[in-house]
Design an enzyme around this catalytic site. Structure first.
Site, PDB file in Angstrom:
ATOM      1  N   SER A 222       4.574   3.436  -1.092  1.00 51.68           N
ATOM      2  CA  SER A 222       4.332   3.140   0.314  1.00 51.68           C
ATOM      3  C   SER A 222       2.858   3.406   0.652  1.00 51.68           C
ATOM      4  O   SER A 222       1.971   2.795   0.056  1.00 51.68           O
ATOM      5  CB  SER A 222       5.284   3.957   1.186  1.00 51.68           C
ATOM      6  OG  SER A 222       5.193   3.570   2.537  1.00 51.68           O
ATOM      7  N   ASP A 323      11.785  -5.696   3.822  1.00 47.55           N
ATOM      8  CA  ASP A 323      10.625  -4.886   4.200  1.00 47.55           C
ATOM      9  C   ASP A 323       9.613  -5.802   4.882  1.00 47.55           C
ATOM     10  O   ASP A 323       9.166  -6.786   4.296  1.00 47.55           O
ATOM     11  CB  ASP A 323      10.006  -4.243   2.958  1.00 47.55           C
ATOM     12  CG  ASP A 323       8.832  -3.338   3.276  1.00 47.55           C
ATOM     13  OD1 ASP A 323       8.487  -3.191   4.465  1.00 47.55           O
ATOM     14  OD2 ASP A 323       8.254  -2.776   2.326  1.00 47.55           O
ATOM     15  N   HIS A 353      12.526  -0.913   2.473  1.00 45.53           N
ATOM     16  CA  HIS A 353      11.347  -0.098   2.194  1.00 45.53           C
ATOM     17  C   HIS A 353      11.766   1.259   1.619  1.00 45.53           C
ATOM     18  O   HIS A 353      12.694   1.893   2.118  1.00 45.53           O
ATOM     19  CB  HIS A 353      10.538   0.094   3.474  1.00 45.53           C
ATOM     20  CG  HIS A 353       9.182   0.673   3.267  1.00 45.53           C
ATOM     21  ND1 HIS A 353       8.138  -0.036   2.704  1.00 45.53           N
ATOM     22  CD2 HIS A 353       8.687   1.907   3.534  1.00 45.53           C
ATOM     23  CE1 HIS A 353       7.064   0.725   2.657  1.00 45.53           C
ATOM     24  NE2 HIS A 353       7.368   1.916   3.138  1.00 45.53           N
TER      25      HIS A 353
END
Length: 391
Positions: A222, A323, A353
């Site tokens: 991320s 996502d 995600h």
């Protein structure tokens, strides 16, 4: 579509995280710690264990910068013991695995420098989730994993986290040079630790004994992907100045990217699972200084980078179907391929995600399959025997 349990947990997590981000924005924490913070008080933390645990991985935490709270957690798989005389259990002095530097058969492993996620505001290198994920990577890739505990926002705004990433790579380079001095200068590590000529850095025994830094991979999760990509760019710019470090590949797992002009996925999935667009914008406001806030900031939008991409190492990008950030991550991968960089995209269906790294999802088959996929691809670049498969 994601399962009902994933949807349910996503709703709860988004509510909690949005409240946390709003609280930080409305009531910025007073900077009582001038060194910055690397975790939040509500994080669940996994303690380090310098002896090999049931999963075959030993861990230790070290603080590498006297001026900040920057820390590292090192993960070493028990494969380093193959054919060596290293002590597997406590030796009465160190209390954990301690390499035998008189052993000429000590096994060298590649190094994965890992950056956790959390939108630059939450997360930790020593959280339960990140600890388990790094253990999996260490075993699957047969590599030493160094997880970076970088400073969080808003206590430490941009570029603090990015600088911590670069400093971590520089620390590894210094470790390699100190280890080389030990070998060429005949210095013995009977005290387990010696310092360099200026007394500013300590030889780390696990790195000195087992790290092959000519096979270094950067892996970001991320927001950690943004840091990994930045550090890789700096490594490319540094060139031979980082010898003997060679960044041979990087893995970007669902990069935390955004831009002022929304992509199709940013419109269609604006209210996506776990992390939506409004929450991401709030996180960027907390991370970027007020006078630099711009969704097209190079830290936020990789398509705005100005360095030549043709020199970038092979880059694997992981994206999830649900996502909202997926399209921009794919676009960056496409830019890399245009200049002949090996830059595949692994697109996971019915995934959200952080599907492979979030604590609630770590035991799912998809999360475990993702780690296996990463290891197969990475081994093309870190194996001494070329392409290897782990099954």
């Amino acid at each position: 579509m994601p399962t009902v349990s994933v949807k349910f947990y996503s709703i709860i997590y988004k509510f909690i995280l949005k409240r946390q981000l709003q609280t930080l924005a409305e009531n910025p924490p007073k900077l009582t710690n001038q060194f910055g913070v690397v975790s939040r008080s509500d994080d669940s933390v996994a303690p380090a264990n310098p002896s090999f645990s049931a999963d075959g991985v030993a861990t230790k935490d070290i603080h590498i910068d006297p001026l900040t709270s920057l820390t590292l957690r090192i993960f070493v798989p028990d494969s380093v013991l193959a054919g060596s005389r290293g002590l597997k259990h406590g030796d009465g002095v160190y209390g954990g695995y301690s390499p035998d530097f008189g052993d000429n058969n000590m096994r060298k492993l590649p190094v994965v420098l890992q950056f956790h996620g959390g939108g630059f505001v939450t997360g930790s290198s020593v959280s339960v989730a990140n600890d388990l994920f790094c253990r999996r990577i260490a075993k699957a890739c047969d590599a030493i994993v160094v997880a970076v505990g970088y400073r969080l926002a808003p206590e430490s705004k941009y570029p603090a986290a990015f600088e911590d990433g670069v400093e971590s790579l520089n620390w590894l380079a210094k470790q390699a040079n100190l280890a080389e001095c030990r070998v060429s200068g005949g210095v013995e590590l009977r005290r387990r630790q010696i310092v360099d000529g200026f007394g500013s850095s300590v030889i780390e025994p696990w790195i000195a004994a087992h790290a092959d830094l000519s096979r270094c991979v950067l892996l970001g999760v991320s927001s950690g992907s943004n840091i990994a990509n930045y550090v890789t760019q700096k490594a490319v710019e540094a060139g031979n100045l980082l010898d003997p470090i060679r960044v041979v590949a990087q893995v970007l797992m669902y990069p935390f990217v955004i831009g002022s002009t929304p992509t199709k996925s940013e419109i269609k999935l604006a209210n996506s699972y776990l992390y939506d667009r409004s929450m991401a914008i709030l996180a960027w406001k907390l991370f970027l200084p007020n006078d630099q806030f711009n969704l097209d900031h190079p830290a936020a939008n990789p398509l705005m980078t100005k360095i030549p991409l043709r020199k970038m190492p092979p880059t694997l990008t992981i994206v999830a179907e649900h996502d909202f950030m997926r399209d921009r991550a794919i676009a960056y991968s496409q830019e890399l391929r245009k200049v002949n960089v090996d830059a595949p995209v692994y697109d996971y269906k019915d995934a959200i995600h952080e599907f492979a790294t979030f604590e609630m999802f770590l035991k799912t088959p998809k999360a475990q399959a993702c780690v296996e996929d990463i290891s197969i691809w990475v081994k093309k670049y870190i194996s001494l025997r070329g392409l290897e498969f782990s099954y």
